[in-house]
Design a protein around this motif. Structure first.
Motif, short mmCIF file in Angstrom:
data_model
loop_
_atom_site.label_atom_id
_atom_site.label_comp_id
_atom_site.label_asym_id
_atom_site.label_seq_id
_atom_site.Cartn_x
_atom_site.Cartn_y
_atom_site.Cartn_z
N TRP A 184 0.83 -1.21 0.00
CA TRP A 184 0.00 0.00 0.00
C TRP A 184 0.87 1.26 0.00
N CYS A 185 1.97 1.21 0.75
CA CYS A 185 2.84 2.38 0.88
C CYS A 185 3.83 2.53 -0.26
N SER A 209 -8.33 6.38 1.13
CA SER A 209 -7.31 7.38 1.47
C SER A 209 -7.20 7.64 2.97
N HIS A 261 -6.70 -4.23 -3.01
CA HIS A 261 -5.37 -3.72 -2.70
C HIS A 261 -4.85 -2.74 -3.76
N TYR A 304 -5.51 4.57 4.54
CA TYR A 304 -4.12 4.58 4.09
C TYR A 304 -3.30 5.59 4.90
N ASP A 349 -2.81 4.32 8.52
CA ASP A 349 -1.88 3.19 8.58
C ASP A 349 -0.46 3.66 8.35
N ARG A 350 -0.27 4.53 7.41
CA ARG A 350 1.07 5.04 7.12
C ARG A 350 1.61 5.85 8.30
N TYR A 379 -4.76 1.45 -3.36
CA TYR A 379 -5.37 1.58 -2.04
C TYR A 379 -5.29 3.01 -1.52
N TYR A 380 -4.20 3.69 -1.80
CA TYR A 380 -4.04 5.06 -1.30
C TYR A 380 -5.09 6.00 -1.90
#
Length: 171
Positions: A12-13, A150, A142, A153, A156-157, A145-146
């Motif tokens: 995702w990142c 959003s 997936h 995401y 989580d980031r 995802y960002y």
């Protein structure tokens, strides 16, 4: 078009940093490097498939070079961590550069050597350079995802510690 494949912890990142440049045609989340066919996210996350979470990038090298992709890649990860990335731990979250051919291998090895010689990191660079294998596309939820999730995401980031680490080492 050429392909580049990078494992940098949670996929995702790893999409957004590559998804914003001219010459990048597509960034796809998926799995590579394991021992079972068609792994699910659950298989990969449990560590039973041997796969790493990866992003596969389709790019036009006449517009955006493989070396530029490598530069972006290194600035997204902790290349000294062999147990995963940030708060994501385990084999599936390790870092690796999966090369598509000898030319990419040489460029990836040179890039890794340059990073090690730079003194930017006090620990040894442990990111492996491996031959590309079968790429399995991750489940649809997936992908991008960002963009699709959003708020989740961003949260989580933020909790991962990734951005603090990157800021500290790359400013």
């Amino acid at each position: 078009m050429e392909k580049a494949t990078f494992a940098g912890g949670c996929f995702w990142c790893m999409v957004k940093p590559f998804d914003q440049w001219d010459g990048i045609h597509k960034v796809t989340s998926g799995y590579m490097g394991g021992h079972i066919e068609n792994p699910s996210y659950e298989d990969v996350k449990k560590g039973t498939s041997g796969h790493l979470e990866v992003v596969q990038i389709e790019f036009d090298p006449s517009i955006f070079s493989y070396e530029q992709l490598l530069d972006i890649y290194w600035m997204q990860i902790d290349p000294t961590d062999d147990g995963g990335q940030f708060h994501d731990r385990g084999e599936s979250y390790k870092t690796a550069i999966f090369v598509h051919g000898e030319d990419q291998r040489k460029k990836a090895e040179k890039s890794k050597e340059n990073l090690a010689a730079s003194g930017r990191f006090k620990k040894t660079i442990v990111t492996e350079i491996r031959d590309a294998e079968v790429f399995y596309i991750a489940e649809d939820y997936h992908q991008d995802y960002y963009k699709k999730e959003s708020e989740h995401y961003k949260k989580d980031r933020e909790k991962s510690g990734r951005d603090e680490f990157l800021q500290q080492h790359w400013k």
